[in-house]
Write a protein that holds these residues in place. Sequence first.
Motif, mmCIF file in Angstrom:
data_model
loop_
_atom_site.group_PDB
_atom_site.id
_atom_site.type_symbol
_atom_site.label_atom_id
_atom_site.label_comp_id
_atom_site.label_asym_id
_atom_site.label_seq_id
_atom_site.Cartn_x
_atom_site.Cartn_y
_atom_site.Cartn_z
ATOM 1 N N ALA A 244 -10.484 13.141 -11.769
ATOM 2 C CA ALA A 244 -11.158 13.080 -13.387
ATOM 3 C C ALA A 244 -10.057 12.262 -14.128
ATOM 4 C CB ALA A 244 -11.132 14.456 -13.891
ATOM 5 N N SER A 245 -8.739 12.218 -14.110
ATOM 6 C CA SER A 245 -7.707 11.435 -14.671
ATOM 7 C C SER A 245 -7.848 10.156 -14.422
ATOM 8 C CB SER A 245 -6.346 12.114 -14.571
ATOM 9 O OG SER A 245 -6.262 13.426 -15.134
ATOM 10 N N ILE A 246 -8.087 9.849 -13.247
ATOM 11 C CA ILE A 246 -8.265 8.324 -12.727
ATOM 12 C C ILE A 246 -9.497 7.734 -13.391
ATOM 13 C CG2 ILE A 246 -8.475 6.841 -10.777
ATOM 14 C CD1 ILE A 246 -6.863 8.713 -9.157
ATOM 15 N N GLN A 247 -10.547 8.545 -13.545
ATOM 16 C CA GLN A 247 -11.628 8.116 -13.807
ATOM 17 C C GLN A 247 -11.813 7.672 -15.488
ATOM 18 O OE1 GLN A 247 -14.220 11.459 -12.623
ATOM 19 N NE2 GLN A 247 -15.375 10.180 -11.239
ATOM 20 N N MET A 248 -11.017 8.626 -16.046
ATOM 21 C CA MET A 248 -10.624 8.469 -17.560
ATOM 22 C C MET A 248 -10.217 7.212 -17.918
ATOM 23 S SD MET A 248 -10.067 12.112 -19.083
ATOM 24 C CE MET A 248 -9.567 11.403 -20.655
ATOM 25 N N GLU A 249 -9.011 7.056 -16.833
ATOM 26 C CA GLU A 249 -8.087 5.860 -17.041
ATOM 27 C C GLU A 249 -9.033 4.412 -16.845
ATOM 28 O OE1 GLU A 249 -4.896 3.852 -18.265
ATOM 29 O OE2 GLU A 249 -4.879 5.945 -18.199
ATOM 30 N N VAL A 250 -9.650 4.778 -15.814
ATOM 31 C CA VAL A 250 -10.664 3.468 -15.479
ATOM 32 C C VAL A 250 -11.576 3.332 -16.638
ATOM 33 C CG1 VAL A 250 -12.598 2.558 -13.891
ATOM 34 C CG2 VAL A 250 -10.460 3.491 -13.030
ATOM 35 N N GLY A 251 -12.277 4.402 -17.320
ATOM 36 C CA GLY A 251 -12.998 4.074 -18.551
ATOM 37 C C GLY A 251 -12.052 3.387 -19.673
ATOM 38 N N ILE B 58 -3.639 4.176 -12.916
ATOM 39 C CA ILE B 58 -4.619 4.333 -12.137
ATOM 40 C C ILE B 58 -3.870 4.711 -10.612
ATOM 41 C CG2 ILE B 58 -6.450 3.269 -10.596
ATOM 42 C CD1 ILE B 58 -7.248 1.730 -13.278
ATOM 43 N N ILE B 59 -2.667 4.067 -10.444
ATOM 44 C CA ILE B 59 -2.058 4.108 -9.038
ATOM 45 C C ILE B 59 -1.239 5.600 -9.061
ATOM 46 C CG2 ILE B 59 -0.102 3.417 -7.671
ATOM 47 C CD1 ILE B 59 -0.793 0.309 -8.596
ATOM 48 N N MET B 60 -0.933 5.941 -10.203
ATOM 49 C CA MET B 60 0.104 7.040 -10.337
ATOM 50 C C MET B 60 -0.576 8.518 -10.324
ATOM 51 S SD MET B 60 3.657 7.801 -12.473
ATOM 52 C CE MET B 60 2.809 7.519 -14.024
ATOM 53 N N ILE C 137 0.815 -1.271 -0.161
ATOM 54 C CA ILE C 137 -0.049 0.001 -0.045
ATOM 55 C C ILE C 137 0.816 1.287 0.009
ATOM 56 C CG2 ILE C 137 -1.658 1.310 1.126
ATOM 57 C CD1 ILE C 137 -2.734 -1.202 2.339
ATOM 58 N N CYS C 138 0.529 2.185 -1.021
ATOM 59 C CA CYS C 138 1.483 3.437 -1.032
ATOM 60 C C CYS C 138 0.996 4.188 0.006
ATOM 61 C CB CYS C 138 0.996 4.202 -2.455
ATOM 62 S SG CYS C 138 1.500 3.049 -3.875
ATOM 63 N N SER C 139 2.045 4.863 0.676
ATOM 64 C CA SER C 139 1.804 5.873 1.761
ATOM 65 C C SER C 139 2.134 7.365 1.280
ATOM 66 C CB SER C 139 2.889 5.431 2.989
ATOM 67 O OG SER C 139 4.358 5.313 2.474
ATOM 68 N N SER C 140 2.591 7.398 0.216
ATOM 69 C CA SER C 140 2.701 8.879 -0.260
ATOM 70 C C SER C 140 2.798 8.676 -1.954
ATOM 71 C CB SER C 140 4.402 9.365 0.093
ATOM 72 O OG SER C 140 5.247 8.450 -0.375
ATOM 73 N N SER C 141 2.701 10.145 -2.504
ATOM 74 C CA SER C 141 2.750 10.101 -3.957
ATOM 75 C C SER C 141 3.917 9.728 -4.374
ATOM 76 C CB SER C 141 2.461 11.700 -4.145
ATOM 77 O OG SER C 141 3.546 12.641 -3.685
ATOM 78 N N LYS C 142 4.953 10.003 -3.687
ATOM 79 C CA LYS C 142 6.308 9.488 -4.283
ATOM 80 C C LYS C 142 6.232 7.891 -4.350
ATOM 81 C CE LYS C 142 11.413 9.456 -3.119
ATOM 82 N NZ LYS C 142 12.179 9.912 -2.111
ATOM 83 N N MET C 143 5.879 7.212 -3.496
ATOM 84 C CA MET C 143 5.718 5.987 -3.539
ATOM 85 C C MET C 143 4.728 5.219 -4.742
ATOM 86 S SD MET C 143 4.993 3.033 -0.497
ATOM 87 C CE MET C 143 4.835 1.295 -0.591
ATOM 88 N N ASP D 153 -6.755 0.622 -3.157
ATOM 89 C CA ASP D 153 -6.059 0.032 -1.855
ATOM 90 C C ASP D 153 -4.856 0.263 -1.870
ATOM 91 O OD1 ASP D 153 -8.718 -0.287 -0.663
ATOM 92 O OD2 ASP D 153 -8.667 -2.291 -1.092
ATOM 93 N N VAL D 154 -4.128 -0.089 -3.104
ATOM 94 C CA VAL D 154 -2.673 -0.221 -3.246
ATOM 95 C C VAL D 154 -2.368 1.265 -3.339
ATOM 96 C CG1 VAL D 154 -0.655 -0.809 -4.770
ATOM 97 C CG2 VAL D 154 -2.650 -2.397 -4.492
#
Length: 396
Positions: free
Chosen positions: A328-335, A321-323, A276-282, A354-355
């Motif tokens: 909105a960008s994540i929604q587009m990637e899921v689409g 999706i993780i990065m 599980i990521c704990s930061s945007s860097k991870m 979750d990851v």
Amino acid sequence: LEINDLYVVLDWHNNIYSREVLRHLALDPLMGIKEIDPLLPRTVADNLEENCFFMVQEIITEDMKQELDKEEQRWKGSSTIEEFESIFPTKVIKTLRTHVDKAVSIAKPLGMKIALGCLSSLTDFLQWYQKKVELLHESLREESDITSDMSVAKIITTVNCCPPFRDYVEHLASFNPTQSEELRKSATASLDKVVNLGNQELISQLFEDLKPLFNKLMRRKWLNSYDACNEMKSTIKDHFDRFRKMKKIPYQNLVNEIHRKFIIEYIKPLVEVRIICSSSKMRKKISNKLIEESKQFKALFGNLETTSAWLNPAIPHLAEIIMLKDTASIQMEVGVLIRDFPDVHKKHVSAVLDVRGETDQAVRQEILNIIKDYEHSGSQSDLSRDRALFADIPRA
């Protein structure tokens, strides 16, 4: 009459007598050719053709049985891999072709009848062959020797016999497609079972060796090392050194299924949420790792001549999706993920979130709403088995 003598008589009746006697104009003044009857009465000719048909059936059945017995002995007795470039299908097909070609040269109706009879006998024979191959697999397992180079060579040899048999089945069926269809399907089904049995055994062996490496994925140590990735590539290459001896069509089925199963097994640890990521860097680090390894696997399977390029975007989509930062960008990637992989489920995407370490429930719901309506549309039910990906990945 022996079969060759019977062929001579029928050839005289159908061809030579007509060509050399009935069309010999010089004999007309002497014999009145137009008044001469055929060499044999129709009933006699019909009986001879019927006898020819049954004699051919007996001959080819016995000849094919002998060839199968010889092949079975080779499975048991051979001690070097080089001996397993089998000429078994060539010999069987030659037996059939001799009679079909001869009958066709005598008369087309006779040729069609003999071809149908040969297809019937070949269909029965291929069912015997299938059972013999199943017994071979059982004996190799009982000997605890099924993963040895020799056993793999035997399995590949049984698979390699199928393409020439399949081609000749199609050839025989072409003489009378309507009457041959059920026989063609039955013969093809036996060959499919032999190929599937062999391929599944080889796939099982490969993934048994890969299993400890999949257990290393999506953990802290994996994140900082390419050891697991390199070991996977090396293991796959080692197995394919042997798999490459397989003929083109069954090989293509093998590599495509291995490619599909590999992507499934690679994604499983991600969906299991081992990390599980704990930061945007991870997030960025995990995403880049996934994308880089997916590139390497894409190149690997490309070199192995996969034709399942549709699998390649799966890991990069999940990595994005993780990065990605904004909803909105994540929604587009899921689409896009749904478009490319209609069998993806909301729980798969939820596990990736979750990851990602996405704890904001409102944001999660916005993202998951993209897939909520789609997953009940039934689109995944239209997918063929070889196009399933996420459907074979357990959902948490």
